[in-house]
Design a protein around this motif. Structure first.
Motif, short mmCIF file in Angstrom:
data_model
loop_
_atom_site.label_atom_id
_atom_site.label_comp_id
_atom_site.label_asym_id
_atom_site.label_seq_id
_atom_site.Cartn_x
_atom_site.Cartn_y
_atom_site.Cartn_z
N TYR A 66 0.82 -1.21 0.00
CA TYR A 66 0.00 0.00 0.00
C TYR A 66 0.86 1.26 0.00
N ALA A 67 2.03 1.20 0.63
CA ALA A 67 2.89 2.38 0.69
C ALA A 67 3.43 2.74 -0.69
N MET A 68 3.58 1.77 -1.57
CA MET A 68 4.06 2.07 -2.92
C MET A 68 3.06 2.90 -3.71
N SER B 209 -8.41 8.90 0.36
CA SER B 209 -7.34 8.05 -0.14
C SER B 209 -6.83 7.06 0.91
N ARG B 210 -7.60 6.82 1.97
CA ARG B 210 -7.21 5.80 2.94
C ARG B 210 -7.11 4.45 2.25
N PHE B 211 -6.20 3.61 2.76
CA PHE B 211 -5.94 2.34 2.10
C PHE B 211 -7.14 1.39 2.24
N THR B 212 -7.63 1.26 3.47
CA THR B 212 -8.74 0.34 3.74
C THR B 212 -9.68 1.01 4.73
N TYR B 213 -10.82 0.37 4.96
CA TYR B 213 -11.74 0.84 6.00
C TYR B 213 -11.10 0.51 7.35
#
Length: 376
Positions: A156-158, A294-298
């Motif tokens: 996810y950081a990429m 733009s959060r990765f997940t809930y």
């Protein structure tokens, strides 16, 4: 479209035109955005850790770490490159702006990048790059972070957005027991409140209502109280840290027990909606989950507490459903989140600043000597 002979990767060749943005280096630093820079540095660090080419970095400094394919793949190398990049950025600021008139013994940082050293140190301490440390006792030790956890976060950081890049390596910590009366309540900005904003007051986005958040505190053990309740946001999850000395009355205001339709667990833990304190906490959690698109997940809500029954889980589909963390993972989770504290493999922030200042001063002196004497 072609194949790179050196790496074997499929690449697209794009012809671009180089255009000068400014001839004043000070304007570059004045307009720098820490979120964008954080996203670039995080992606570069992960790419370096995954395996950079020899000629991308000094091969002598990592001699013996390269594999048979000629690629370097060590977390230590990536951590060192992150520091070198920070030194290069801040050294250029001292060399090519008005900061060169400052005393050499003074560490001068650009106003827009005051938190850059903290970002680099937090990146080195984060689960993305830090060494895997054993957790647990006896023979049942497991690394922290695990390989799966590190790969999950690096994936996810990429693709991290500048809006949440700093949150990924430096979590926000909120003390819920010392909130102001307006925290956790709905607020709608007025034209008077927005007159000092850089954006025009006619922008409708500026007038959208939002939930007031408490002021964040340092992610350090020294800032956490045993009689306090803290909310920690690391970009992936929300952790509710309940101190051992929190009164039963405060716990009843925060938590509510509901019924579940599942056969294996009839009692479920949830954030209370009947008390004023519980309602404010629920509003803050909702704001943190929805503020950044733009959060990765809930983000799930995980309770960290020794005094709560770790077998109580929430299986209800409510927004503030709670997952309880077992006591075995309690210490490991805090180790990942409290990045301002020194660890066995990293210095504290003050010591890191002193080391960074020495490297910047040495680089500035060598560059100044080279310019004065026409090279070595």
């Amino acid at each position: 479209l072609y194949t790179c002979k050196r790496t074997g990767r499929r690449l697209i060749r794009i012809m671009t035109l180089s255009m000068r943005v400014t001839d004043n280096p000070a304007e570059v630093y004045r307009g720098a955005d820490l979120g964008v820079l954080a996203a670039v540095l995080i992606r570069s660090a992960i790419w370096d850790a995954a395996g950079s080419q020899k000629n991308d970095y000094d091969p002598e400094s990592v001699k013996g770490n390269e594999g048979s394919s000629g690629r370097i793949s060590t977390l230590q190398t990536s951590r060192d490159i992150a520091v070198d990049t920070c030194v290069e950025i801040l050294s250029c600021y001292r060399l090519y702006t008005s900061a060169k008139k400052s005393p050499p013994a003074q560490l001068v940082l650009p106003e827009s990048l005051q938190l850059l050293p903290l970002l680099i140190l937090s990146l080195r301490k984060s689960s993305l790059l830090r060494p895997a440390l054993a957790k647990g006792l006896g023979y049942a030790q497991s690394p922290s972070p695990t390989c799966d956890d590190r790969c999950f976060q690096q994936h996810y950081a990429m693709n991290v957005s500048p809006a949440v890049a700093t949150l990924l390596v430096h979590p926000n910590v909120y003390c819920l027991t010392s909130m102001e009366s307006s925290d956790g309540t709905m607020y709608t900005p007025s034209p008077v409140d927005m007159k000092n904003r850089s954006m025009g007051s006619s922008d409708e986005v500026d007038y959208e209502p939002y939930i007031r958040l408490p002021h964040p505190i340092h992610p350090s053990m020294s800032c956490l109280n045993d009689d306090g309740i803290h909310l920690i946001d690391d970009g992936f999850s929300l952790y509710l840290l309940v101190g051992n000395r929190v009164s039963g009355e405060k716990r009843n205001q925060l938590f509510a027990t509901t019924n579940s339709n599942t056969s294996h667990n009839s009692d479920c833990l949830d954030i209370s909606t009947t008390s004023d304190f519980g309602e404010k906490v629920g509003n803050i959690i909702h704001q943190l989950r929805t503020f950044h698109e733009s959060r990765f997940t809930y983000a799930p809500l995980v309770v960290l507490s020794d005094s709560l029954d770790s077998t109580v889980h929430s299986h209800t589909p409510t927004e503030n459903a709670i997952e309880s963390s077992s006591n075995n993972s309690y210490e490991g989770i805090l180790l990942n989140l409290l990045v301002d504290d020194p660890t066995s493999h990293e210095k504290g922030y003050v010591d890191f600043l002193c080391s960074l200042h020495r490297q910047i001063r040495n680089k500035v002196m060598s560059e100044t000597y080279a310019e004065t004497h026409g090279g070595f």
